[in-house]
Design an enzyme around this catalytic site. Sequence first.
Site, short mmCIF file in Angstrom:
data_model
loop_
_atom_site.label_atom_id
_atom_site.label_comp_id
_atom_site.label_asym_id
_atom_site.label_seq_id
_atom_site.Cartn_x
_atom_site.Cartn_y
_atom_site.Cartn_z
N ARG A 185 3.69 31.30 37.20
CA ARG A 185 4.50 32.06 38.15
C ARG A 185 4.07 31.63 39.55
O ARG A 185 3.08 30.93 39.73
CB ARG A 185 4.44 33.57 37.90
CG ARG A 185 3.19 34.15 37.34
CD ARG A 185 2.01 34.05 38.24
NE ARG A 185 2.36 34.50 39.57
CZ ARG A 185 1.79 34.11 40.66
NH1 ARG A 185 0.81 33.24 40.63
NH2 ARG A 185 2.15 34.56 41.84
N GLY A 186 4.87 32.08 40.54
CA GLY A 186 4.66 31.59 41.90
C GLY A 186 5.63 30.43 42.11
O GLY A 186 5.70 29.51 41.28
N ALA A 187 6.35 30.48 43.24
CA ALA A 187 7.47 29.55 43.42
C ALA A 187 7.10 28.08 43.21
O ALA A 187 7.80 27.34 42.50
CB ALA A 187 8.05 29.76 44.82
N ASP A 220 9.42 32.92 48.25
CA ASP A 220 10.10 32.34 47.08
C ASP A 220 11.36 31.60 47.48
O ASP A 220 11.82 30.70 46.79
CB ASP A 220 10.41 33.43 46.06
CG ASP A 220 9.11 33.91 45.42
OD1 ASP A 220 8.43 34.74 46.04
OD2 ASP A 220 8.76 33.39 44.35
#
Length: 354
Positions: free
Chosen positions: A51-53, A238
Amino acid sequence: MQVQGVDYRTVTLVGHTVRMINQPLIPYRFELVDLPTHRHTAQAIRDMVVRGAGAIGAAAGYGMAQVALEAPEGAGFAAYVCEGAATLRATRPTAQDLFYAVARVQGAIDGAGSVPAARRAAVEAAQALADENAAAGEAIGRIGAERIPDGARVLTHCNAGWLAFVDWGSALAPIYCAARSGKRVSVYVDETRPRSQGARLTAWELEGEGIPHVVIADNAAGYLMQRGMVDLVIVGADRVAANGDIANKIGTYEKALCAADSGVPFYVAAPWSTVDPACPDGSRIPIEERDPDEVLLLTGLDPEGRPVSIQHAHAGARALNPAFDITPARLIQAIITERGIYAPGELPLGPLQT
Ligand code: MRU
């Protein structure tokens, strides 16, 4: 970045397999997980194993390389690539890096003259994306560190460190660079309910770097700013819209409002791959709605160290779980990118976007 003396990237491609750090296990355990096909990689993105852009983007790029490696020779190749791209695009709606990565690798595949050349081009493009992601984080760190004075008390929301990218990170990279250059920096880490990326991931990363930090309940940030205990706020993004509005983890907007009210500079750090020049403003950024159970259940370890989930509202409670919110450009002091620091309304768009 290193974990117990060993260098890691958040996501890599090993042959035909995508290998990633299994993030839901952190901070309890550190393990890697292998994903043999693009469908496994897509599921891992959807389930937030990664996860995390930036990390999602790199995983999607490698997922597209898997698509090209798996696709049948001959007439079915192009259709398989289109379907694989659609599967990866459908995993999560908000992070622009995901769409950027899928389009870029698909472009490399489409531009190759033969199936073997397309497979090679896909792997090369995915690897280039991951390398650029790590390099952008390092540059953001170097450039952003100039805005962190010695002795600064920084507040951050969610996790925008190296786990949210391939390496380095966005919001945490300037903090790492400032600390490594000898500045004294300490960090207030918003817990970041409901998935607790701050308490679980950011605090763990800062501990690994030896940077003083305290985890705070999300609701405490405004009070600390009002009391003059925060010198600046840095968060990731994001998606950055053309007018400088940004989408970031739910709760970011409230931190920006509190910062504006208390005169605390509010910075956004993001690589160029997060900028969506086709998106005019924040109202057009799709906001992901996630499973209400993420709000209704608390997860962690029991006193014996076993993973547990507990219900903390009444048994029939319903919940609403928007995963991101929009912070308007007017609340943002500047956007720190690998190309420099820009006022949010003055991002040089157009031909610079690859
Ligand atoms: O839902 P997540 O964990 O993928 O969201 C992460 C965040 O919102 C981060 O703060 C964000 O990705 C910005 S930095 C990449």
